[in-house]
Design an enzyme around this catalytic site. Structure first.
Site, short mmCIF file in Angstrom:
data_model
loop_
_atom_site.label_atom_id
_atom_site.label_comp_id
_atom_site.label_asym_id
_atom_site.label_seq_id
_atom_site.Cartn_x
_atom_site.Cartn_y
_atom_site.Cartn_z
CE LYS A 81 -3.98 2.49 3.17
NZ LYS A 81 -4.23 2.19 4.09
CB SER A 157 -7.87 4.20 3.45
OG SER A 157 -6.88 3.70 4.41
CB SER A 181 -8.61 1.46 5.74
OG SER A 181 -8.86 3.02 6.02
#
Length: 468
Positions: A81, A157, A181
């Site tokens: 990420k 996210s 997330s």
């Protein structure tokens, strides 16, 4: 053969590597080809650098040839990420406000641990700006879509990481979770995601979201999740919140039955409206845990919705992340992020401390709850993926994302481990996730129970049609 490689778990890949039946180069190349083939439809990656990935795969291949392997994940591709520092690649967190060059030659604890264990970084995955919301879109990369239906959201996210795992672009991925997330995209994308106990996985630099923020794994199986935790929990002195290392082998602790385990099954926490398809799927999962020998009791943990307190803490964190940004940089940002941060900036110190007080009361309540029950079983989310490019579903009565993820953020406030495991599909064919929550630092038990469930009701053979 390349299609078979894409379906393999990290555990399976390592077995083939050790037997010299597969090469990390061939596996990495197959996954890079999958990204090239599919990512234009889902936008899960914001950076792919085949030369670097393949060079590291070649180095891994040589280590296997020389019987000199490195750590627990040698040769396994991992999607990272784009909030984790990677020495060779910039980390801009989906924002036009970050100087990409300033982030080079640094490693987060997670990527440093992965590097020590021989991983192959396959690329950086998309995130909303600064990881601020439960869907994934940002001013730099645009919208990230759901692998099961690209018209729907991937969640966020860590949306790009969820997409990468579901579509075989990487067997393992890194995510972060300050309000859901990791677990939100895990549920929406049909993968496994663990928000570890706060302090279990070292994380640096310190998050502007404070103790809400956790780093953790996203995988296709709970077994791979446990394997990845063995790496991510390695000590790193830079995280001053990290607990002393306990030497737990999460993989070894997956075995054994669930007899005598006390599970509190709460279909709605006492106050959440849940989609009937989800309610039915999680109720069926509760029956599976009974079949596995657990003592499952329908009971709510007994707290009211801490949404207001969470909002003060979370959006206060967003304001904190932007505190040094002037009007010019703010004009380049997601306008909704600017809006919530400016609103939170008007909170008084006593408003914020009141939210901290509520968080501490919630922690105490759940600590007492787990004196009676080993685990709490809930849906991960009360709904399945909705239209991409939106923060909330169409005709939703509220404007902000936490209002549709009431099962996740309470456990960021408490710092407990929360695991999302796929448990079915709704009438549209979209994934449904169950959530297992354990007492703080009982991550091993959460993983054990999730593994037992996944062994009993595996959905791991079902990939999105886009997968091919």
């Amino acid at each position: 053969m390349s299609h078979e490689l894409l379906r393999m778990t990290a555990t399976e890949l390592l077995q083939h590597y050790k037997a010299k039946q597969l090469s990390p180069v061939d596996v990495t190349r197959a996954m890079l080809e999958q990204i090239e083939r599919l990512d234009s439809q889902v936008n899960g990656f914001c950076l792919v650098d085949p030369d670097t990935s393949l060079a590291l795969a070649k180095a891994s291949e040589l280590r296997y040839q020389n019987n000199a392997t490195q750590g627990l994940l040698d040769g396994v591709p991992v999607a990272v990420k784009d909030v984790f520092l990677t020495p060779m690649w910039p980390t801009i967190k989906g924002s036009k406000t970050i100087d990409a060059n300033s982030t080079l030659n640094k490693a987060s604890p997670a990527t440093a641990a992965l590097q020590r264990n021989g991983y192959i970084p396959i690329g950086k995955t998309t995130t909303p700006e600064f990881g601020w919301k439960g869907v994934t879109d940002n001013p730099v990369d645009g919208i990230t879509s759901n692998p099961w239906n690209p018209d729907k959201t991937s969640g966020g996210s860590s949306g790009g990481s969820g997409v990468a795992v579901a579509l075989g672009m990487a067997p393992l991925a890194l995510g972060t979770d300050a309000g859901g997330s990791i677990r939100i995209p895990a549920a929406f994308c049909g993968v496994v995601g663990l928000k570890p106990s706060f302090g279990e996985v070292p994380h640096w630099p310190a998050s502007p979201f404070g103790t809400l923020a956790h780093a953790g794994p996203m995988t296709w199986t709970v077994e791979d999740c446990a394997l990845m935790m063995n790496v991510l929990t390695e000590a790193d002195h830079r995280d001053t919140h990290a607990i002393p290392r306990r030497g737990i082998d999460y993989l070894a602790n997956l075995g054994g039955d669930l007899k005598g385990l006390k599970i509190a099954y709460s279909p709605n926490l006492g106050y959440v409206d849940v989609d009937p398809d989800i309610e039915q799927a999680v109720a069926a999962a509760a029956e599976v845990f009974k079949e596995l020998g657990a003592d499952v009791v329908r009971v709510d943990p007994g707290f009211g919705d801490p949404l207001a307190a969470f909002g003060h803490l979370f959006y206060g964190g967003a304001a904190n992340a932007m505190r040094d940004l002037g009007s010019r940089k703010r004009s380049l940002m997601d306008p909704e992020l600017v809006k919530v941060a400016e609103k939170a900036g008007k909170l008084s110190m006593l408003d914020y401390m009141g939210a901290v007080n509520e968080m501490m009361k919630l922690r105490e309540r759940m600590a007492n709850f787990h004196q009676r029950y080993d685990l709490l079983l809930t849906p991960t989310l009360p709904l399945t993926a909705f239209k991409a490019g939106r923060e909330v579903p169409v005709d939703w009565p509220n404007t902000r994302w936490p209002t549709w993820t009431p099962f996740t953020y309470p456990f960021n406030m408490t710092g407990q481990p929360g695991l999302s495991v796929p448990c079915g599909f709704d009438s549209q064919g979209l994934p449904i996730g169950l959530q297992l929550v354990g007492a703080r630092f009982n991550d091993a038990l959460v993983l054990k129970a999730g593994h037992a469930y996944q062994q009993a009701r595996p959905l791991t053979d079902q990939r999105p049609s886009l997968f091919g």
